[in-house]
Structure formats: C-alpha cells, structure tokens
Design a protein around this motif. Structure first.
Motif, PDB file in Angstrom:
ATOM      1  N   THR A  79     -61.557  26.970 -25.304  1.00  0.00           N
ATOM      2  CA  THR A  79     -61.383  27.996 -24.382  1.00  0.00           C
ATOM      3  C   THR A  79     -60.277  29.220 -25.146  1.00  0.00           C
ATOM      4  O   THR A  79     -60.055  30.320 -24.509  1.00  0.00           O
ATOM      5  N   GLY A  80     -60.010  29.034 -26.296  1.00  0.00           N
ATOM      6  CA  GLY A  80     -58.989  29.872 -27.209  1.00  0.00           C
ATOM      7  C   GLY A  80     -57.562  30.042 -26.519  1.00  0.00           C
ATOM      8  O   GLY A  80     -56.942  31.072 -26.307  1.00  0.00           O
ATOM      9  N   GLY A  81     -57.198  28.941 -25.689  1.00  0.00           N
ATOM     10  CA  GLY A  81     -55.924  28.675 -24.769  1.00  0.00           C
ATOM     11  C   GLY A  81     -54.894  28.231 -25.545  1.00  0.00           C
ATOM     12  O   GLY A  81     -54.744  27.994 -26.857  1.00  0.00           O
ATOM     13  N   SER A  82     -53.657  28.440 -25.083  1.00  0.00           N
ATOM     14  CA  SER A  82     -52.397  27.931 -25.452  1.00  0.00           C
ATOM     15  C   SER A  82     -52.038  26.601 -24.697  1.00  0.00           C
ATOM     16  O   SER A  82     -52.470  26.508 -23.542  1.00  0.00           O
ATOM     17  N   VAL A  83     -51.067  25.856 -25.303  1.00  0.00           N
ATOM     18  CA  VAL A  83     -50.635  24.717 -24.782  1.00  0.00           C
ATOM     19  C   VAL A  83     -49.134  24.878 -24.687  1.00  0.00           C
ATOM     20  O   VAL A  83     -48.312  25.155 -25.643  1.00  0.00           O
ATOM     21  N   ALA A  84     -48.448  24.268 -23.481  1.00  0.00           N
ATOM     22  CA  ALA A  84     -47.206  24.164 -23.323  1.00  0.00           C
ATOM     23  C   ALA A  84     -46.979  22.712 -23.045  1.00  0.00           C
ATOM     24  O   ALA A  84     -47.764  21.908 -22.065  1.00  0.00           O
ATOM     25  N   VAL A  85     -45.995  22.105 -23.573  1.00  0.00           N
ATOM     26  CA  VAL A  85     -45.651  20.600 -23.162  1.00  0.00           C
ATOM     27  C   VAL A  85     -44.695  20.278 -22.343  1.00  0.00           C
ATOM     28  O   VAL A  85     -43.497  21.065 -22.761  1.00  0.00           O
ATOM     29  N   VAL A  86     -44.524  19.620 -21.443  1.00  0.00           N
ATOM     30  CA  VAL A  86     -43.457  19.432 -20.794  1.00  0.00           C
ATOM     31  C   VAL A  86     -43.311  17.820 -20.642  1.00  0.00           C
ATOM     32  O   VAL A  86     -44.563  17.185 -20.133  1.00  0.00           O
ATOM     33  N   ALA A  87     -42.259  17.418 -20.485  1.00  0.00           N
ATOM     34  CA  ALA A  87     -41.736  15.863 -20.078  1.00  0.00           C
ATOM     35  C   ALA A  87     -40.800  15.825 -18.997  1.00  0.00           C
ATOM     36  O   ALA A  87     -39.649  16.598 -19.486  1.00  0.00           O
ATOM     37  N   VAL A  88     -40.657  14.888 -18.239  1.00  0.00           N
ATOM     38  CA  VAL A  88     -39.785  14.996 -17.441  1.00  0.00           C
ATOM     39  C   VAL A  88     -38.923  13.760 -17.434  1.00  0.00           C
ATOM     40  O   VAL A  88     -39.650  12.384 -17.444  1.00  0.00           O
TER      41      VAL A  88
END
Length: 140
Positions: free
Chosen positions: A27-36
């Motif tokens: 998709t030509g997208g970006s990724v943000a990573v989260v951990a809780v």
C-alpha cells in the motif's frame, strides 16, 4: 495507508511484523509500533511495573527491527502503560491509523474464556479495521 502494529509483550510473534511489512509494501504505507505494559494499577501488579515495561519494550523493539530489516520505515515505536485494548485504540486514534495489525491470541482457550482475547476485543470495539495474523504454521 497508516498501519499500527500492536506488538505482544507476552509472546514473540515475528510473523505479525512480516504481515505488517507486506501490507506497508503493498500500500505504500507507514507503520507505527505500539506495545502496552498491561499494568492498570501498579500496586496490584504481581511484579514492579518496570518488569512489564521492559517486556513491552523488547516486543516493540523486536517488531520495529523486523520491519526495518524488511525495508519498511517505522514511523514511531512506543511503549504505553495501562490496559492494552484502550491504549492501542487511543494510539491508533492519535496516529490517524487506517488499520490495526495484531497477532492472534497466545492464551489457552480456557484463559481466553476467563480473561478475554485482545484481538477479538479489538475487532469488536475498534472503529477501524483490524487484521489478526495467525501463526503461519497453524493457519488453515
């Protein structure tokens, strides 16, 4: 497309980062990573918050490193305190996410029935699409 990858502090799930990388590439997208860290009230936790925070940091870092190794730029990597369902949805809102990617539950079925399943809860409550990635050798 803005993708949020919710890293699981309780289990190493590299295939989830691989799936997010594939989606970002397609998709030509970006990724943000989260951990809780999963600690709602520190004084009721079975161990100091730092133990849970370190585990969440390891999960977020591992996911981000896997994405980077796959040639995907990681927009941000964050560890948040609190309840995973609420914090992941808030993070997705804050980052204008189009999609949340999460691994399938690692809990035994009995524990899922008693304690719930984060992926299922995200599907039920998130206002945006949620992709649940199963273990590649268990799919099908």
């Amino acid at each position: 497309m803005r993708i949020v990858l919710a890293a699981n502090p309780e289990a190493d799930q590299p295939w989830v980062a691989d799936a997010a990388a594939d989606l970002a590439r397609q998709t030509g997208g970006s990724v943000a990573v989260v951990a809780v860290d999963e600690v709602e009230i520190e004084r009721l936790a079975p161990a100091p918050r730092s133990v849970f925070t370190e585990r969440a940091e390891r999960a977020a870092t591992a996911a981000a490193e896997r994405l980077t190794a796959a040639g995907i730029e990681v927009a941000v990597t964050v560890v948040l305190p609190g309840r995973p369902l609420q914090r992941i949805m808030e993070f997705a809102d804050d980052h204008g996410a189009d999609l949340i990617v999460v691994g399938s539950s690692t809990r035994p079925r009995v524990a899922e029935r008693l304690l719930g399943s984060l992926p299922l809860d995200l599907i039920k409550r998130s206002p945006r699409p949620v992709v649940v990635v199963t273990h590649p050798h268990r799919a099908g």
